[in-house]
Design an enzyme around this catalytic site. Structure first.
Site, short mmCIF file in Angstrom:
data_model
loop_
_atom_site.label_atom_id
_atom_site.label_comp_id
_atom_site.label_asym_id
_atom_site.label_seq_id
_atom_site.Cartn_x
_atom_site.Cartn_y
_atom_site.Cartn_z
N ASP A 67 1.04 -7.77 2.93
CA ASP A 67 1.33 -6.39 2.51
C ASP A 67 2.85 -6.17 2.44
O ASP A 67 3.43 -5.44 3.25
CB ASP A 67 0.68 -5.42 3.49
CG ASP A 67 0.53 -4.02 2.93
OD1 ASP A 67 1.01 -3.77 1.80
OD2 ASP A 67 -0.06 -3.17 3.62
N HIS B 117 0.82 -1.21 0.00
CA HIS B 117 0.00 0.00 0.00
C HIS B 117 0.85 1.27 0.00
O HIS B 117 0.34 2.36 -0.24
CB HIS B 117 -1.01 -0.01 1.16
CG HIS B 117 -0.46 0.35 2.50
ND1 HIS B 117 -0.10 -0.59 3.43
CD2 HIS B 117 -0.23 1.55 3.08
CE1 HIS B 117 0.33 0.01 4.53
NE2 HIS B 117 0.27 1.31 4.34
N SER C 36 4.11 2.89 8.26
CA SER C 36 3.96 1.80 7.29
C SER C 36 5.31 1.46 6.67
O SER C 36 6.04 2.35 6.23
CB SER C 36 3.00 2.19 6.18
OG SER C 36 1.67 2.07 6.57
#
EC number: 3.4.21.-
Length: 240
Positions: free
Chosen positions: A113, A75, A193
C-alpha cells in the site's frame, strides 16, 4: 508472524484514512478504548525536524522523501487527482509549511500500500520560508533496517478535520518484521494512513496503513516495511 497474516486479516483491520459515513463511529469507539501501548504526544512545533517532513491530506497523512515528492498509501491517493492540494506540516491554526498542488501520482506496482505523489514546487500559499516546497520541508532518510523489540514512532494527523489538523506522535515497540511487513504496538487512529514509521534516530523504516479493529492487549498496527525493491521504486519516482 507469517507474512500472510496481514493480508488475511484485512477484513479485521482499520484502514486508517479519516472518513465520514458508515463504520466511522465503530472505529472511533474501538480506538478510544484500545489497550495497545498508548504513548501519544501532541506536537507543539511542526517547524522543526522530524515534523517538517510530514504533510497533511484532507483525510490522511503523507511524508517527504525527496525533491517535490511525498509518499502516502494507495488507499489514500485513490481519492485524489492532479490539481488537488496537500498542506506541509500544518499546526492547526498556528500556520503551516505552505499549500501545494499535486502534479503526478504513481502507485507501487506490487501489493504493498504505497503511492508516490509529486507536487508542484511553487506553493499556492507560501510557507514560512517562501514559496518553494523544498525550502519548507525536510525529506526523511532511510534506516538501515528494523527488528522486533526496537522502538518506533508514528507521526501523523489522526482525525485531521475533527482535531483541526493537530500533529501527533505515537510510540511503541516493533512486534515483527517479515518481508515487506512491519507490525508494531502503537496507538493509531483514522487519519494516520500514510504516516511515516521512524526509528529512534528519526529514520524511515516504513509507512503506516492500518490497525486491528479489536479491543485487547494484542491489538497491533501495521505498516509496509521498506525493502530494497520498494526503496528502488521510490528513488526512481522522485521528481527530477
Amino acid at each position: 508472524m507469517n507474512k500472510n497474516v496481514v493480508i488475511k486479516s484485512l477484513a479485521t483491520l482499520t484502514i486508517l484514512t479519516s472518513v465520514t459515513g458508515i463504520g466511522t463511529t465503530l472505529v472511533e469507539e474501538v480506538q478510544q478504548t484500545a489497550k495497545a501501548e498508548n504513548n501519544v504526544t501532541k506536537i507543539q512545533d511542526t517547524n522543526i525536524f522530524p515534523y517538517t517532513g510530514v504533510v497533511a491530506f484532507k483525510s490522511a497523512t503523507g511524508f517527504v522523501v525527496g525533491k517535490n515528492t511525498i509518499l502516502t498509501n494507495k488507499h489514500v491517493s485513490k481519492n485524489y487527482k492532479v490539481g488537488d492540494r496537500i498542506t506541509a506540516h500544518p499546526n492547526s491554526d498556528k500556520g503551516n509549511g505552505g499549500i501545494y498542488s499535486i502534479k503526478k501520482i504513481i502507485n507501487y506496482p506490487g501489493k504493498e500500500d504505497v503511492s508516490v505523489i509529486q507536487v508542484e514546487e511553487r506553493a499556492i500559499e507560501r510557507g514560512p520560508k517562501g514559496f518553494n516546497f523544498n525550502d519548507n520541508v525536510t525529506p526523511f532518510k532511510y534506516a538501515a533496517g528494523a527488528k522486533a523489540g526496537e522502538r518506533i514512532k508514528v507521526i501523523g494527523y489522526p482525525h485531521p478535520y475533527k482535531n483541526k489538523y493537530v500533529l501527533y506522535e505515537s510510540t511503541g515497540p516493533v512486534m515483527s518484521v517479515e518481508g515487506s511487513s512491519i507490525v508494531y504496538s502503537a496507538h493509531t487512529e483514522s487519519g494516520n494512513s500514510g504516516s511515516p514509521v521512524l526509528n529512534s534516530n528519526n529514520e524511515l523504516v516504513g509507512i503506516h496503513f492500518a490497525s486491528d479493529v479489536k479491543n485487547d492487549d494484542n491489538r497491533n498496527a501495521y505498516g509496509v516495511y521498506f525493502t530494497p525493491e520498494i526503496k528502488k521504486f521510490i528513488a526512481e519516482n522522485i521528481d527530477k
